[in-house]
Design a protein around this motif. Sequence first.
Motif, PDB file in Angstrom:
ATOM      1  N   SER A  59       5.155 -38.023 -61.415  1.00  0.00           N
ATOM      2  CA  SER A  59       4.555 -38.603 -60.408  1.00  0.00           C
ATOM      3  C   SER A  59       3.346 -38.283 -59.962  1.00  0.00           C
ATOM      4  CB  SER A  59       5.539 -38.855 -59.424  1.00  0.00           C
ATOM      5  OG  SER A  59       6.873 -38.905 -59.643  1.00  0.00           O
ATOM      6  N   ILE A  60       2.303 -39.506 -59.774  1.00  0.00           N
ATOM      7  CA  ILE A  60       1.007 -38.994 -59.233  1.00  0.00           C
ATOM      8  C   ILE A  60       0.490 -39.685 -58.118  1.00  0.00           C
ATOM      9  CG2 ILE A  60      -1.512 -38.786 -59.951  1.00  0.00           C
ATOM     10  CD1 ILE A  60      -0.863 -39.020 -62.756  1.00  0.00           C
ATOM     11  N   LEU A  61       0.288 -38.794 -57.165  1.00  0.00           N
ATOM     12  CA  LEU A  61      -0.230 -39.616 -55.829  1.00  0.00           C
ATOM     13  C   LEU A  61      -1.745 -39.591 -55.575  1.00  0.00           C
ATOM     14  CD1 LEU A  61       2.149 -37.392 -53.500  1.00  0.00           C
ATOM     15  CD2 LEU A  61       2.646 -39.268 -54.509  1.00  0.00           C
ATOM     16  N   GLY A  62      -2.225 -40.841 -55.915  1.00  0.00           N
ATOM     17  CA  GLY A  62      -3.582 -41.164 -56.040  1.00  0.00           C
ATOM     18  C   GLY A  62      -4.152 -41.369 -54.406  1.00  0.00           C
ATOM     19  N   ASP A  63      -5.596 -42.112 -54.773  1.00  0.00           N
ATOM     20  CA  ASP A  63      -6.422 -42.465 -53.519  1.00  0.00           C
ATOM     21  C   ASP A  63      -5.476 -43.540 -52.459  1.00  0.00           C
ATOM     22  OD1 ASP A  63      -8.024 -40.890 -54.735  1.00  0.00           O
ATOM     23  OD2 ASP A  63      -9.281 -42.605 -55.460  1.00  0.00           O
ATOM     24  N   ILE A  64      -4.745 -44.374 -53.171  1.00  0.00           N
ATOM     25  CA  ILE A  64      -4.113 -45.203 -52.266  1.00  0.00           C
ATOM     26  C   ILE A  64      -3.156 -44.695 -51.289  1.00  0.00           C
ATOM     27  CG2 ILE A  64      -2.152 -45.693 -53.939  1.00  0.00           C
ATOM     28  CD1 ILE A  64      -3.993 -48.416 -52.076  1.00  0.00           C
ATOM     29  N   VAL A  65      -2.374 -43.532 -51.694  1.00  0.00           N
ATOM     30  CA  VAL A  65      -1.419 -42.754 -51.096  1.00  0.00           C
ATOM     31  C   VAL A  65      -2.267 -42.018 -50.126  1.00  0.00           C
ATOM     32  CG1 VAL A  65       0.362 -41.106 -51.190  1.00  0.00           C
ATOM     33  CG2 VAL A  65       0.422 -42.850 -52.667  1.00  0.00           C
ATOM     34  N   LEU A  66      -3.492 -41.272 -50.461  1.00  0.00           N
ATOM     35  CA  LEU A  66      -3.917 -40.297 -49.904  1.00  0.00           C
ATOM     36  C   LEU A  66      -5.024 -40.574 -48.962  1.00  0.00           C
ATOM     37  CD1 LEU A  66      -4.626 -37.805 -52.959  1.00  0.00           C
ATOM     38  CD2 LEU A  66      -2.626 -37.782 -51.188  1.00  0.00           C
ATOM     39  N   SER A 100      -7.009 -36.868 -56.575  1.00  0.00           N
ATOM     40  CA  SER A 100      -7.922 -37.902 -56.053  1.00  0.00           C
ATOM     41  C   SER A 100      -8.696 -38.950 -57.109  1.00  0.00           C
ATOM     42  CB  SER A 100      -9.142 -37.028 -55.245  1.00  0.00           C
ATOM     43  OG  SER A 100      -9.857 -36.241 -55.862  1.00  0.00           O
ATOM     44  N   GLY A 101      -8.802 -38.213 -58.604  1.00  0.00           N
ATOM     45  CA  GLY A 101      -9.000 -38.969 -59.428  1.00  0.00           C
ATOM     46  C   GLY A 101      -8.414 -40.098 -60.095  1.00  0.00           C
ATOM     47  N   THR A 102      -6.890 -40.255 -59.515  1.00  0.00           N
ATOM     48  CA  THR A 102      -6.368 -41.334 -59.750  1.00  0.00           C
ATOM     49  C   THR A 102      -6.453 -42.567 -58.513  1.00  0.00           C
ATOM     50  OG1 THR A 102      -4.738 -40.252 -61.103  1.00  0.00           O
ATOM     51  CG2 THR A 102      -3.945 -42.106 -59.959  1.00  0.00           C
ATOM     52  N   THR A 103      -6.502 -43.578 -58.883  1.00  0.00           N
ATOM     53  CA  THR A 103      -6.895 -44.674 -57.999  1.00  0.00           C
ATOM     54  C   THR A 103      -5.525 -45.201 -56.997  1.00  0.00           C
ATOM     55  OG1 THR A 103      -8.785 -45.591 -59.157  1.00  0.00           O
ATOM     56  CG2 THR A 103      -7.725 -46.990 -57.368  1.00  0.00           C
ATOM     57  N   MET A 104      -4.449 -45.529 -58.075  1.00  0.00           N
ATOM     58  CA  MET A 104      -3.406 -45.880 -57.158  1.00  0.00           C
ATOM     59  C   MET A 104      -2.403 -44.796 -57.177  1.00  0.00           C
ATOM     60  SD  MET A 104      -4.319 -48.995 -56.572  1.00  0.00           S
ATOM     61  CE  MET A 104      -5.161 -50.326 -56.869  1.00  0.00           C
ATOM     62  N   ALA A 105      -0.925 -45.235 -57.567  1.00  0.00           N
ATOM     63  CA  ALA A 105       0.046 -43.983 -57.738  1.00  0.00           C
ATOM     64  C   ALA A 105       1.102 -44.390 -58.920  1.00  0.00           C
ATOM     65  CB  ALA A 105       0.544 -43.815 -56.386  1.00  0.00           C
ATOM     66  N   LEU A 106       1.627 -43.517 -59.426  1.00  0.00           N
ATOM     67  CA  LEU A 106       2.572 -43.551 -60.193  1.00  0.00           C
ATOM     68  C   LEU A 106       3.892 -42.652 -59.858  1.00  0.00           C
ATOM     69  CD1 LEU A 106       0.707 -42.784 -63.624  1.00  0.00           C
ATOM     70  CD2 LEU A 106       1.466 -45.146 -62.802  1.00  0.00           C
ATOM     71  N   ASN A 163      -0.595 -48.219 -48.020  1.00  0.00           N
ATOM     72  CA  ASN A 163      -0.618 -47.104 -48.777  1.00  0.00           C
ATOM     73  C   ASN A 163       0.266 -47.307 -50.031  1.00  0.00           C
ATOM     74  OD1 ASN A 163      -0.573 -45.244 -45.903  1.00  0.00           O
ATOM     75  ND2 ASN A 163      -2.154 -44.576 -47.397  1.00  0.00           N
ATOM     76  N   TYR A 164       0.651 -48.603 -50.084  1.00  0.00           N
ATOM     77  CA  TYR A 164       1.472 -48.701 -51.368  1.00  0.00           C
ATOM     78  C   TYR A 164       1.139 -50.364 -51.651  1.00  0.00           C
ATOM     79  CZ  TYR A 164       5.317 -51.005 -48.356  1.00  0.00           C
ATOM     80  OH  TYR A 164       5.954 -51.817 -47.648  1.00  0.00           O
ATOM     81  N   LEU A 165       0.305 -50.939 -51.090  1.00  0.00           N
ATOM     82  CA  LEU A 165      -0.195 -52.561 -51.117  1.00  0.00           C
ATOM     83  C   LEU A 165      -1.751 -52.443 -51.402  1.00  0.00           C
ATOM     84  CD1 LEU A 165       2.332 -54.396 -49.034  1.00  0.00           C
ATOM     85  CD2 LEU A 165       2.573 -54.142 -51.512  1.00  0.00           C
ATOM     86  N   TYR A 166      -2.231 -53.310 -52.215  1.00  0.00           N
ATOM     87  CA  TYR A 166      -3.657 -53.750 -52.192  1.00  0.00           C
ATOM     88  C   TYR A 166      -4.013 -55.224 -51.914  1.00  0.00           C
ATOM     89  CZ  TYR A 166      -3.391 -54.849 -57.221  1.00  0.00           C
ATOM     90  OH  TYR A 166      -3.120 -55.247 -58.517  1.00  0.00           O
ATOM     91  N   ARG A 167      -4.858 -55.571 -51.472  1.00  0.00           N
ATOM     92  CA  ARG A 167      -5.166 -56.887 -51.345  1.00  0.00           C
ATOM     93  C   ARG A 167      -5.938 -57.625 -52.247  1.00  0.00           C
ATOM     94  NH1 ARG A 167      -5.218 -60.260 -46.483  1.00  0.00           N
ATOM     95  NH2 ARG A 167      -7.223 -61.988 -46.486  1.00  0.00           N
ATOM     96  N   GLN A 168      -5.240 -58.646 -52.671  1.00  0.00           N
ATOM     97  CA  GLN A 168      -5.955 -59.360 -53.980  1.00  0.00           C
ATOM     98  C   GLN A 168      -6.674 -60.634 -53.720  1.00  0.00           C
ATOM     99  OE1 GLN A 168      -4.980 -58.652 -58.350  1.00  0.00           O
ATOM    100  NE2 GLN A 168      -3.890 -60.455 -57.805  1.00  0.00           N
TER     101      GLN A 168
END
Length: 463
Positions: free
Chosen positions: A385-392, A292-298, A357-362
């Motif tokens: 691989s890191i599942l961050g907030d965008i996924v969770l 949860s400390g990662t914003t996006m995902a790797l 969960n894999y896109l953000y609006r800009q």
Amino acid sequence: MEGSGLHPGTDGMTIEHAKELKVHDFERSQRHQRILTAVADFPLDGNEYYVGLYYTALNIGTPSQKYFVQVDTGSDLLWINCKPCSKCPRESNLKIPLNIYDPQETSTVKNVSCLSSDCKTLATISASSCIDKSCYYGFGYGDGSTTMGYLVEDVLTLATVVSNNTVKNATADIVFGCGFNQTGTSLTSSDRAVDGILGFGRQVLSVVSQLADNDVTTNEFAHCLQGDTGHGGLFVVGDVQEPGLVYTPMLANEFHYNVNLQKIAVGDVTLNIDSSVFASSNDGSGGTIFDSGTTMALFVDKAYFAFYNQLLSVIDVPYITIEDVTCFEYSSRDLTGVFPPVTLIFEGAEMYLKPENYLYRQQVTTSSQWCLAWSPSSSSRLDLSILGDIVLKNKLVVYDNNNGQIGWMDFDCQSVVKVSNGSGSQEVSPNLVNISSGSSHSFAVGLQVFTTFFALASLTYLL
């Protein structure tokens, strides 16, 4: 917890120290009787989209002082900004009051000896050393920031749910870091500044582990991170009883919340990725973690580029790539039928992901785009691989350390969740406890997007 109890120069314990230990044990036993198997509710605010982190408020010390800390399941130690600290931020554009912990201003603080079991445990997750009989630590994070300080013990005041949506305060002694030397923009700037980091990892020094070891709560917690245009959500310690949860095992003998990711599907197409790509190595590289400390995902490179190429092949929308970020020339908020769903296939369970969960609006001048929030791990010089907030986000995620498993389900993060306290089920509402009496929940930071994660506690540096 005050060291070995050996008198210097002797081979035994002094009478005075023995009396102190008996008093300490009695006080602890009385406290345990009061809050045994409690359901602890932590207020939650923040957002993966506008803010880039989720944070809670902790009340520490006597008299109690409030500290805002980022919720991080990717690290273990709780630490807060502590005097003397010349680089600690004094204000935050999150519109929350910042506070620096002063050991001289609390009557219940205790030093953590270099000979204590807590200090010895610290050495397994951090660089550590003994200075003036105090246990010092040093952490480095994935964004290049660092923190240094020493361990102390003080009283944490918890909001416990004693009946449906009825809260009662309780206390517990916890060991945490007094961080007096921070570096890096994320820890020293007023931009999205908080008072510290709440490590909720699976190791012994994490707060959830300490509460469980002291028989205060069970070693299980859950979060529901409200995302997109909402904020806040739910963060509760207890045995979650919601039907519909699916579980995958945590991998044994790992420092983080590692799981066995096996495949990725884009729409109806399961990608041709060998499952060994996601495997953990003996040197600590590889694997997949919830953080949860990662914003996006790797994702490891082979998996990411298989996903990326398949995604581009099925999307009939123009796109541009600038500085390794791919954005689609599409402005509508309705992504259905334009961008495919994605499924993460784990051992024993699947996680269904919407395009959000894999896109953000800009925002771009007068229009907007949707950009990829997933990146290859090599872009952050990592191999996992890191599942961050965008996924969770917008899911109830359960970290069941008692049974070694992680569960999830799609969930309305503004709904009540059923949590057991050992004798019955309690209904816990989001924001049952106000995170700040003065909080307006109006973020002043504008749209914030991060392509790298915030914290990874396994990256340590020597003092």
